[in-house]
Design an enzyme around this catalytic site. Structure first.
Site, PDB file in Angstrom:
ATOM      1  N   ASP A  20       0.826  -1.205   0.000  1.00  0.00           N
ATOM      2  CA  ASP A  20       0.000   0.000   0.000  1.00  0.00           C
ATOM      3  C   ASP A  20       0.862   1.258   0.000  1.00  0.00           C
ATOM      4  O   ASP A  20       1.964   1.250   0.549  1.00  0.00           O
ATOM      5  CB  ASP A  20      -0.908  -0.038   1.256  1.00  0.00           C
ATOM      6  CG  ASP A  20      -2.086   0.896   1.129  1.00  0.00           C
ATOM      7  OD1 ASP A  20      -2.310   1.460   0.039  1.00  0.00           O
ATOM      8  OD2 ASP A  20      -2.791   1.073   2.138  1.00  0.00           O
ATOM      9  N   GLY A  21       0.338   2.314  -0.592  1.00  0.00           N
ATOM     10  CA  GLY A  21       0.992   3.627  -0.501  1.00  0.00           C
ATOM     11  C   GLY A  21       1.618   4.132  -1.794  1.00  0.00           C
ATOM     12  O   GLY A  21       2.306   5.153  -1.783  1.00  0.00           O
ATOM     13  N   ARG A  24       0.187   7.668  -2.506  1.00  0.00           N
ATOM     14  CA  ARG A  24       0.713   8.703  -1.595  1.00  0.00           C
ATOM     15  C   ARG A  24       2.183   8.997  -1.878  1.00  0.00           C
ATOM     16  O   ARG A  24       2.627  10.139  -1.816  1.00  0.00           O
ATOM     17  CB  ARG A  24       0.519   8.272  -0.136  1.00  0.00           C
ATOM     18  CG  ARG A  24      -0.846   8.661   0.411  1.00  0.00           C
ATOM     19  CD  ARG A  24      -1.196   7.886   1.631  1.00  0.00           C
ATOM     20  NE  ARG A  24      -1.508   6.506   1.277  1.00  0.00           N
ATOM     21  CZ  ARG A  24      -1.552   5.512   2.165  1.00  0.00           C
ATOM     22  NH1 ARG A  24      -1.262   5.739   3.424  1.00  0.00           N
ATOM     23  NH2 ARG A  24      -1.867   4.304   1.777  1.00  0.00           N
ATOM     24  N   TRP A  25       2.933   7.964  -2.228  1.00  0.00           N
ATOM     25  CA  TRP A  25       4.352   8.166  -2.568  1.00  0.00           C
ATOM     26  C   TRP A  25       4.458   9.131  -3.755  1.00  0.00           C
ATOM     27  O   TRP A  25       5.228  10.084  -3.739  1.00  0.00           O
ATOM     28  CB  TRP A  25       4.997   6.823  -2.917  1.00  0.00           C
ATOM     29  CG  TRP A  25       6.447   6.920  -3.249  1.00  0.00           C
ATOM     30  CD1 TRP A  25       7.495   6.818  -2.378  1.00  0.00           C
ATOM     31  CD2 TRP A  25       7.011   7.152  -4.545  1.00  0.00           C
ATOM     32  NE1 TRP A  25       8.679   6.966  -3.059  1.00  0.00           N
ATOM     33  CE2 TRP A  25       8.414   7.178  -4.394  1.00  0.00           C
ATOM     34  CE3 TRP A  25       6.477   7.336  -5.814  1.00  0.00           C
ATOM     35  CZ2 TRP A  25       9.289   7.389  -5.454  1.00  0.00           C
ATOM     36  CZ3 TRP A  25       7.335   7.558  -6.884  1.00  0.00           C
ATOM     37  CH2 TRP A  25       8.732   7.578  -6.693  1.00  0.00           C
ATOM     38  N   HIS A  37       2.949   3.507  -9.012  1.00  0.00           N
ATOM     39  CA  HIS A  37       2.798   2.073  -9.300  1.00  0.00           C
ATOM     40  C   HIS A  37       4.045   1.531 -10.014  1.00  0.00           C
ATOM     41  O   HIS A  37       4.480   0.418  -9.742  1.00  0.00           O
ATOM     42  CB  HIS A  37       1.552   1.836 -10.164  1.00  0.00           C
ATOM     43  CG  HIS A  37       0.272   2.174  -9.450  1.00  0.00           C
ATOM     44  ND1 HIS A  37       0.007   1.772  -8.163  1.00  0.00           N
ATOM     45  CD2 HIS A  37      -0.818   2.882  -9.841  1.00  0.00           C
ATOM     46  CE1 HIS A  37      -1.185   2.222  -7.786  1.00  0.00           C
ATOM     47  NE2 HIS A  37      -1.707   2.904  -8.789  1.00  0.00           N
ATOM     48  N   SER A  65      -7.153  -5.658  -6.065  1.00  0.00           N
ATOM     49  CA  SER A  65      -8.323  -6.197  -5.347  1.00  0.00           C
ATOM     50  C   SER A  65      -9.586  -6.090  -6.199  1.00  0.00           C
ATOM     51  O   SER A  65      -9.610  -5.335  -7.188  1.00  0.00           O
ATOM     52  CB  SER A  65      -8.537  -5.417  -4.044  1.00  0.00           C
ATOM     53  OG  SER A  65      -9.022  -4.125  -4.332  1.00  0.00           O
ATOM     54  N   ASN A  68     -10.478  -2.609  -6.506  1.00  0.00           N
ATOM     55  CA  ASN A  68      -9.638  -1.753  -7.349  1.00  0.00           C
ATOM     56  C   ASN A  68     -10.221  -1.527  -8.750  1.00  0.00           C
ATOM     57  O   ASN A  68      -9.849  -0.573  -9.438  1.00  0.00           O
ATOM     58  CB  ASN A  68      -8.214  -2.314  -7.490  1.00  0.00           C
ATOM     59  CG  ASN A  68      -7.375  -2.153  -6.239  1.00  0.00           C
ATOM     60  OD1 ASN A  68      -6.426  -2.897  -6.004  1.00  0.00           O
ATOM     61  ND2 ASN A  68      -7.704  -1.163  -5.409  1.00  0.00           N
ATOM     62  N   ARG A  71     -11.430   2.005  -9.560  1.00  0.00           N
ATOM     63  CA  ARG A  71     -10.524   3.150  -9.752  1.00  0.00           C
ATOM     64  C   ARG A  71     -10.696   3.728 -11.157  1.00  0.00           C
ATOM     65  O   ARG A  71     -11.235   3.063 -12.044  1.00  0.00           O
ATOM     66  CB  ARG A  71      -9.072   2.707  -9.548  1.00  0.00           C
ATOM     67  CG  ARG A  71      -8.826   2.366  -8.109  1.00  0.00           C
ATOM     68  CD  ARG A  71      -7.368   2.320  -7.777  1.00  0.00           C
ATOM     69  NE  ARG A  71      -7.224   2.120  -6.337  1.00  0.00           N
ATOM     70  CZ  ARG A  71      -6.089   2.204  -5.683  1.00  0.00           C
ATOM     71  NH1 ARG A  71      -4.972   2.475  -6.326  1.00  0.00           N
ATOM     72  NH2 ARG A  71      -6.050   2.021  -4.387  1.00  0.00           N
ATOM     73  N   SER A 196      -8.390  -5.293   4.705  1.00  0.00           N
ATOM     74  CA  SER A 196      -8.932  -4.998   3.367  1.00  0.00           C
ATOM     75  C   SER A 196      -9.289  -6.241   2.556  1.00  0.00           C
ATOM     76  O   SER A 196      -8.906  -6.355   1.379  1.00  0.00           O
ATOM     77  CB  SER A 196      -7.955  -4.114   2.571  1.00  0.00           C
ATOM     78  OG  SER A 196      -7.726  -2.908   3.239  1.00  0.00           O
ATOM     79  N   GLU A 207       0.845 -13.611  12.201  1.00  0.00           N
ATOM     80  CA  GLU A 207       1.330 -12.427  12.898  1.00  0.00           C
ATOM     81  C   GLU A 207       1.129 -11.255  11.945  1.00  0.00           C
ATOM     82  O   GLU A 207       1.405 -11.369  10.746  1.00  0.00           O
ATOM     83  CB  GLU A 207       2.833 -12.567  13.216  1.00  0.00           C
ATOM     84  CG  GLU A 207       3.163 -13.687  14.178  1.00  0.00           C
ATOM     85  CD  GLU A 207       2.603 -13.459  15.576  1.00  0.00           C
ATOM     86  OE1 GLU A 207       2.458 -12.290  15.982  1.00  0.00           O
ATOM     87  OE2 GLU A 207       2.289 -14.451  16.258  1.00  0.00           O
TER      88      GLU A 207
HETATM   89  C1  FPP Z   1      -1.684   0.224  -3.451  1.00  0.00           C
HETATM   90  O1  FPP Z   1      -1.283   1.565  -3.509  1.00  0.00           O
HETATM   91  C2  FPP Z   1      -1.205  -0.556  -4.561  1.00  0.00           C
HETATM   92  C3  FPP Z   1      -1.983  -1.104  -5.554  1.00  0.00           C
HETATM   93  C4  FPP Z   1      -3.434  -0.937  -5.633  1.00  0.00           C
HETATM   94  C5  FPP Z   1      -1.394  -1.902  -6.643  1.00  0.00           C
HETATM   95  C6  FPP Z   1      -0.164  -2.700  -6.366  1.00  0.00           C
HETATM   96  C7  FPP Z   1       0.619  -2.754  -7.593  1.00  0.00           C
HETATM   97  C8  FPP Z   1       1.960  -2.691  -7.719  1.00  0.00           C
HETATM   98  C9  FPP Z   1       2.862  -2.636  -6.546  1.00  0.00           C
HETATM   99  C10 FPP Z   1       2.617  -2.609  -9.046  1.00  0.00           C
HETATM  100  C11 FPP Z   1       2.600  -3.772  -9.949  1.00  0.00           C
HETATM  101  C12 FPP Z   1       2.560  -5.102  -9.355  1.00  0.00           C
HETATM  102  C13 FPP Z   1       3.212  -6.192  -9.842  1.00  0.00           C
HETATM  103  C14 FPP Z   1       2.931  -7.521  -9.222  1.00  0.00           C
HETATM  104  C15 FPP Z   1       4.204  -6.111 -10.923  1.00  0.00           C
HETATM  105  P1  FPP Z   1      -2.394   2.699  -3.594  1.00  0.00           P
HETATM  106  O2  FPP Z   1      -2.516   3.107  -5.009  1.00  0.00           O
HETATM  107  O3  FPP Z   1      -3.654   2.235  -2.946  1.00  0.00           O
HETATM  108  O4  FPP Z   1      -1.729   3.829  -2.735  1.00  0.00           O
HETATM  109  P2  FPP Z   1      -2.466   4.984  -1.912  1.00  0.00           P
HETATM  110  O5  FPP Z   1      -3.252   4.307  -0.830  1.00  0.00           O
HETATM  111  O6  FPP Z   1      -1.320   5.790  -1.378  1.00  0.00           O
HETATM  112  O7  FPP Z   1      -3.313   5.753  -2.884  1.00  0.00           O
END
Ligand code: FPP
Length: 244
Positions: A20-21, A24-25, A37, A65, A68, A71, A196, A207
């Protein structure tokens, strides 16, 4: 590999990760969410390699998810594209590290081209034995459990299963994750302390480890910290300390 004080004989057999994040990053850096991403995909690569090096047998990543899908279209498309390009790019890394790729979730909802690429990599790596890397894609735990309950109900309905014979194993064998052991350690990045809808059945005795680090910044050292923390805890599975 840098120094660590881990006991390699007491590693979790199954780590689940809520990455997650990313958004925000990106915001912190003044960038578009999709850049977060992309950077997140790099963190995936490093984490997978670190887990393989340490000898973690099963790593499951919450990559997308069921929620998702809500979005913005552009973000969903970017995530799907990123997935395909990462799979293509990383096939060699998977083979070099003897890693078997798996996927769990409502996979039929994925775009056809994404699913085709995914299936290709799954097939190419199916005989690898060092580690299972499972991507939870279009995944929701309640959706998975509803699927399981319907399967079990139909077995009861057609007389192949008696209600009194339903037990933990019955559920486990129908889960999307039937090929995996229960989760020992669940890590969530970015400071959120929620599950979630991730692996609700499978984390019964896991854990839970939460870190403030945003997913794109997650590195090997953060994984080692989580593992160190895991090893400092006493897992009692409902027993007393003396019984262990
Ligand atoms: C959560 O951050 C992340 C996701 C919904 C997607 C995860 C995907 C990746 C790490 C990239 C590709 C994956 C693979 C397996 C190659 P967020 O967008 O919810 O962050 P936020 O809460 O800060 O908005």
């Amino acid at each position: 590999m840098e120094q660590h004080n881990l006991d390699l004989t007491r590693l979790p057999k199954h780590i689940a990760l809520i990455m997650d994040g990313n958004g925000r990053w990106a915001k912190q850096q003044g960038l578009m969410r999709v850049r977060g991403h992309e950077k997140g995909a790099k963190a995936v690569r490093q984490t997978v390699e670190a887990c393989a090096e340490l000898g973690i047998q099963n790593l499951t990543l919450y990559a997308f998810s069921t929620e998702n899908w809500k979005r913005p279209k552009i973000e969903v498309e970017t995530l799907m594209r990123l997935l395909v390009s990462s799979l293509r790019k990383e096939l060699k890394t998977l083979q070099d590290n003897n890693i078997s790729l798996k996927a769990v979730g409502a996979l039929d909802l994925l775009p056809k081209s994404t699913l085709a690429e995914l299936n290709e990599v799954i097939k190419a790596t199916e005989n690898n034995t060092h580690m299972n890397l499972t991507l939870a894609l279009s995944y929701g735990s309640r959706e998975e459990l509803l699927y399981v309950f319907k399967k079990v109900a139909s077995e009861v309905n057609n007389g192949r299963l008696a209600i009194d014979d339903i037990n933990d194993d019955t559920i486990h064998k129908h889960l999307y994750t039937h090929f995996l052991p229960d989760v020992d350690l669940l890590i969530r990045t970015s400071g959120e302390q929620r599950i979630s809808n991730f692996l609700l059945w499978q984390i019964a005795y896991a854990e839970l480890y939460f870190t403030e680090v945003l997913w794109p910044d997650f590195r090997r050292e953060h994984l080692v910290q989580a593992l160190q923390n895991f090893q400092d805890r006493e897992r009692r599975f409902g027993k007393t300390s003396e019984q262990l």
